[in-house]
Each structure stands twice: as structure tokens, then as C-alpha cells.
Design a protein around this motif. Structure first.
Motif, mmCIF file in Angstrom:
data_model
loop_
_atom_site.group_PDB
_atom_site.id
_atom_site.type_symbol
_atom_site.label_atom_id
_atom_site.label_comp_id
_atom_site.label_asym_id
_atom_site.label_seq_id
_atom_site.Cartn_x
_atom_site.Cartn_y
_atom_site.Cartn_z
ATOM 1 N N SER A 294 -30.738 2.705 -42.280
ATOM 2 C CA SER A 294 -30.872 2.916 -40.841
ATOM 3 C C SER A 294 -29.549 2.878 -40.093
ATOM 4 N N TYR A 295 -28.553 2.151 -40.601
ATOM 5 C CA TYR A 295 -27.302 2.036 -39.837
ATOM 6 C C TYR A 295 -26.061 2.454 -40.627
ATOM 7 N N GLY A 296 -26.258 3.224 -41.680
ATOM 8 C CA GLY A 296 -25.113 3.816 -42.368
ATOM 9 C C GLY A 296 -24.475 2.979 -43.443
ATOM 10 N N LYS A 297 -25.110 1.874 -43.838
ATOM 11 C CA LYS A 297 -24.517 0.946 -44.796
ATOM 12 C C LYS A 297 -24.214 1.592 -46.144
ATOM 13 N N VAL A 298 -25.140 2.415 -46.631
ATOM 14 C CA VAL A 298 -24.989 2.964 -47.982
ATOM 15 C C VAL A 298 -23.833 3.965 -48.025
ATOM 16 N N ARG A 299 -23.820 4.876 -47.095
ATOM 17 C CA ARG A 299 -22.761 5.886 -47.083
ATOM 18 C C ARG A 299 -21.392 5.263 -46.841
ATOM 19 N N ARG A 300 -21.342 4.249 -45.987
ATOM 20 C CA ARG A 300 -20.071 3.568 -45.730
ATOM 21 C C ARG A 300 -19.530 2.935 -46.999
ATOM 22 N N PHE A 301 -20.409 2.324 -47.789
ATOM 23 C CA PHE A 301 -19.954 1.710 -49.039
ATOM 24 C C PHE A 301 -19.493 2.769 -50.033
ATOM 25 N N MET A 302 -20.223 3.833 -50.148
ATOM 26 C CA MET A 302 -19.824 4.906 -51.060
ATOM 27 C C MET A 302 -18.459 5.481 -50.662
ATOM 28 N N ASN A 303 -18.241 5.647 -49.372
ATOM 29 C CA ASN A 303 -16.957 6.175 -48.905
ATOM 30 C C ASN A 303 -15.811 5.233 -49.252
ATOM 31 N N ALA A 304 -16.077 3.936 -49.218
ATOM 32 C CA ALA A 304 -15.024 2.956 -49.486
ATOM 33 C C ALA A 304 -14.762 2.754 -50.971
ATOM 34 N N PHE A 305 -15.826 2.799 -51.806
ATOM 35 C CA PHE A 305 -15.658 2.343 -53.179
ATOM 36 C C PHE A 305 -16.305 3.199 -54.265
ATOM 37 N N SER A 306 -17.533 3.637 -54.071
ATOM 38 C CA SER A 306 -18.328 4.033 -55.229
ATOM 39 C C SER A 306 -18.724 5.497 -55.257
ATOM 40 N N GLY A 307 -18.084 6.323 -54.429
ATOM 41 C CA GLY A 307 -18.475 7.727 -54.385
ATOM 42 C C GLY A 307 -17.752 8.623 -55.359
ATOM 43 N N GLY A 308 -16.865 8.076 -56.163
ATOM 44 C CA GLY A 308 -16.004 8.903 -56.992
ATOM 45 C C GLY A 308 -16.490 9.133 -58.399
ATOM 46 N N THR A 309 -17.787 9.359 -58.574
ATOM 47 C CA THR A 309 -18.329 9.624 -59.897
ATOM 48 C C THR A 309 -19.392 10.713 -59.803
ATOM 49 N N ASP A 310 -19.502 11.510 -60.841
ATOM 50 C CA ASP A 310 -20.501 12.581 -60.864
ATOM 51 C C ASP A 310 -21.926 12.057 -60.961
ATOM 52 N N LEU A 311 -22.094 10.756 -61.233
ATOM 53 C CA LEU A 311 -23.441 10.191 -61.337
ATOM 54 C C LEU A 311 -24.138 10.091 -59.988
ATOM 55 N N SER A 312 -23.393 10.052 -58.887
ATOM 56 C CA SER A 312 -24.013 9.892 -57.573
ATOM 57 C C SER A 312 -23.731 11.105 -56.704
ATOM 58 N N TYR A 313 -24.694 11.413 -55.852
ATOM 59 C CA TYR A 313 -24.608 12.588 -54.977
ATOM 60 C C TYR A 313 -25.028 12.186 -53.575
ATOM 61 N N LYS A 314 -24.208 12.465 -52.583
ATOM 62 C CA LYS A 314 -24.525 12.150 -51.192
ATOM 63 C C LYS A 314 -25.444 13.231 -50.642
ATOM 64 N N ALA A 315 -26.730 12.954 -50.633
ATOM 65 C CA ALA A 315 -27.721 13.940 -50.202
ATOM 66 C C ALA A 315 -27.746 14.039 -48.684
ATOM 67 N N GLU A 316 -27.897 15.262 -48.194
ATOM 68 C CA GLU A 316 -27.964 15.500 -46.752
ATOM 69 C C GLU A 316 -29.383 15.375 -46.217
ATOM 70 N N SER A 317 -30.369 15.438 -47.092
ATOM 71 C CA SER A 317 -31.777 15.352 -46.688
ATOM 72 C C SER A 317 -32.601 14.999 -47.915
ATOM 73 N N LEU A 318 -33.865 14.687 -47.691
ATOM 74 C CA LEU A 318 -34.747 14.416 -48.823
ATOM 75 C C LEU A 318 -34.847 15.639 -49.729
ATOM 76 N N ASP A 319 -35.022 16.813 -49.142
ATOM 77 C CA ASP A 319 -35.127 18.037 -49.944
ATOM 78 C C ASP A 319 -33.867 18.247 -50.776
ATOM 79 N N ASP A 320 -32.717 18.025 -50.161
ATOM 80 C CA ASP A 320 -31.439 18.190 -50.860
ATOM 81 C C ASP A 320 -31.334 17.200 -52.015
ATOM 82 N N GLY A 321 -31.724 15.954 -51.766
ATOM 83 C CA GLY A 321 -31.635 14.927 -52.806
ATOM 84 C C GLY A 321 -32.553 15.205 -53.973
ATOM 85 N N ILE A 322 -33.786 15.626 -53.690
ATOM 86 C CA ILE A 322 -34.730 15.909 -54.769
ATOM 87 C C ILE A 322 -34.283 17.125 -55.563
ATOM 88 N N ALA A 323 -33.758 18.143 -54.878
ATOM 89 C CA ALA A 323 -33.274 19.333 -55.595
ATOM 90 C C ALA A 323 -32.149 18.957 -56.540
#
Length: 335
Positions: A294-323
Motif C-alpha cells: 500500500s505504501y511502496g515498501k516492496v518496490r523501495r526495497f528492491m530499488n535499494a538492494f534486491s532488484g538486480g537478479t533475473d529471478l524477480s520482475y517488477k510487475a506494473e499490474s496483475l496482468d503483467d505479473g501473471i503474464a
């Protein structure tokens, strides 16, 4: 950002954690660790176990005093650990969403004005400036408070409002290290989405009847009770009430964490808005699409530390994430 393996990322983040804490913990002094998460959320148990693993691996020690929100005692803390740092469990409770944890934090600062108090990595979120100002006054009176935060936005907020040492630090759950699945794969895509007050949306899954939707904040009380009893029984020979209580709580954390890992293991790919499903998926090496809370906690953490791997994908929507998750599971965009 160059992609890296989850094993490399985990090792790097463990070293970052130690760089943040090595000046505040030593092998000589006792350590108190407060605010044990004695509730159903698996992510908080992962944080706790990472904290315990860090103390064990880096300093070959365990806390001499452990307490939960329900059973904390300033007097017992002072008896069991009359010196040394007081560590407050990390997570997402710094602010005014989860008021009980914040009240405990403020009471510790008031009761132990001459002790080093270290807040382990937190995300900060205040809805009320008055509440933030109250914490600022508590910190200003204390003079020996160290605040570790999990994202740049929390760091900027803390440096603006609080008179204390502030360090950007990864989440303590990474102290657990790489883990193995605890269940066979059942679903190509599994959705693990918040059902509490931090959820960002009521997602519509009517177009995805083949995707199970779960959370990890429900549990059967019996296995946890049994785990606590067995943990206490193993420590009873010590005749130390604090050690027995600590063993009981640690056993509960292990039980809850295993439950969560079994749950995640059933998905070949995951869609989630929970920070610790993201972190546990990295520990498992499991691909996952990440929505935000609700307040951006997950994306903020990924931006700081954990977004640099092909295992995770920053989805823009539910449809995008499921695809994306379907593609990782070897499926097309539609079932």
C-alpha cells in the motif's frame, strides 16, 4: 544494472548487513533482542531467524534476553542483559500503522536512556506528523539510538526528522542464506498476496481461474504449540528461564518459516506483493513477479538492494505479473 545470481546477491547483502552492525555488536557483551514476532506472518519469522543466524555466524552468540510484544519486561531485560546493545527486531513496523510495536520501541528508549539501542532494518511509514514528532522527541532524549533502514526513502525521512545515526541496511532475513524447497511443485503460477491493511488493491482473478491465490497469515495453532513445547523441553536442562523461553520462541519461528517455505515451494513461479515472499523466493531461487504494497515498501526495497537478479520482475499490474510468471513457468500468456 547487471543481473547477478541469487547466490551472489545473498552473499553481498549478508556482507552489507555485517558492515552496518559490526561496530555495534561484539563477542564480549551480552545482547538483548526484543519484539519477537509471535504471530502468524511468516515474513516476520524470517526476519527473526535471519537476526539469530547473523549473531550465530558472525559472533558465535545468541541473545541473553528475548521478548515478544506480549511478554516484554524492562526489569527482566535489565537482569538478563545489564550491559550491551538492545536490538529491536526489524521489519515494517516503524511508524503508526502497527502502533503496539512503535509504543514498545518508544518505551525502550525512555526506560534505557544510557544503553545503546539498535533498531534493526525497518521501513518507515507515518500517516501522522504528530506521531513522527513524538518519536523524534524520544530519540532526541535518548542520544544513543542507531536506526537501520531498508530503503532510501526511509533513510531520507529519518535523516530529516530524527537526531540519530542512520544506516541503509538490507533486510535481516538474508542472514538465513540460501534454502531448499520444502514441497513438490503443484502449480505453474501461485499468487501470494496480502490480505491485511497493507494490501494495495483487491485484485480481480476472475480471468485466472487456474492461479491459486493465497496469503501466509493463517495457521493452525496446534503445530506452533507443539513446536514451542519441544523447543522449551530441549532447553529445560539449562534451568535458565530466559534460555527456555528463548528456545520456545525460536522453535515457533522455525515452525512458521517452514510453513511459509512449503507454501511458496508449491509454485513454479510466484506473483506477490509481500516483501518477504520476494526475499524468500530469492533464497529459494524461485522466479517471481513483484507488485507493491500500500505504501511502496516492496518496490523501495528492491530499488535499494534486491532488484538486480533475473529471478524477480517488477510487475506494473496483475496482468503483467501473471503474464511474466507464466512465461517463467514455460506457459504462454494465457492458459
Amino acid at each position: 544494472m547487471t543481473s547477478k545470481s541469487n547466490l551472489v546477491l545473498i552473499a553481498e547483502l549478508q556482507d552489507m548487513i555485517h558492515d552496518c552492525l559490526k561496530d555495534y555488536v561484539s563477542g564480549d557483551e551480552p545482547v538483548a533482542m526484543v519484539d519477537f514476532p509471535d504471530y502468524k506472518n511468516v515474513g516476520d519469522s524470517a526476519i527473526w531467524l535471519g537476526q539469530m543466524a547473523y549473531l550465530s555466524s558472525r559472533f558465535d552468540k545468541a541473545p541473553t534476553y528475548i521478548s515478544s510484544l506480549q511478554d516484554h519486561s524492562h526489569e527482566k531485560l535489565n537482569e538478563a542483559a545489564p550491559s550491551g546493545p538492545i536490538l529491536i527486531t526489524g521489519g515494517g513496523t516503524f511508524g503508526d500503522i502497527w502502533s503496539g510495536h512503535q509504543e514498545l520501541r518508544e518505551s525502550i528508549l525512555e526506560r534505557f536512556p544510557n544503553r545503546l539501542v539498535v533498531q534493526l532494518p525497518q521501513s518507515i511509514h507515518y500517516k501522522s506528523q504528530d506521531h513522527a514528532d513524538r518519536m523524534a522527541r524520544a530519540i532526541a532524549k535518548h542520544k544513543n539510538f542507531v536506526l537501520l533502514v531498508r530503503d532510501e526513502e526511509s533513510k531520507a525521512f529519518a535523516e530529516k526528522h530524527f537526531d540519530c545515526r542512520v544506516h541503509l541496511c538490507p533486510d535481516m532475513a538474508f542472514g538465513i542464506g540460501p534454502i531448499q524447497p520444502l514441497a513438490a511443485t503443484e502449480f505453474p503460477v501461485l499468487a501470494m498476496l496480502r490480505a491485511d491493511q497493507e494490501k494495495a488493491s483487491n485484485y480481480d482473478f476472475s480471468a485466472y481461474p487456474d492461479v491459486p491465490v493465497e496469503d501466509w497469515i493463517s495457521e493452525s495453532r496446534t503445530p506452533v504449540r507443539i513446536a514451542k513445547a519441544l523447543g522449551a523441553a530441549k532447553a529445560v536442562v539449562s534451568l535458565d528461564p530466559e534460555r527456555i523461553r528463548g528456545a520456545k520462541l525460536n522453535a515457533a519461528a522455525h515452525n512458521r518459516f517452514r510453513r511459509g517455505i512449503r507454501q511458496i515451494s508449491r509454485g513454479q513461479a510466484i506473483v506477490t506483493d509481500r516483501l518477504h515472499v520476494h526475499i524468500c523466493a530469492l533464497l529459494l531461487g524461485r522466479p517471481h513477479a513483484v507488485l507493491d504494497n500500500s505504501y511502496g515498501k516492496v518496490r523501495r526495497f528492491m530499488n535499494a538492494f534486491s532488484g538486480g537478479t533475473d529471478l524477480s520482475y517488477k510487475a506494473e499490474s496483475l496482468d503483467d505479473g501473471i503474464a511474466w510468471a507464466r512465461s517463467q513457468a514455460g506457459l504462454g500468456a494465457a492458459a
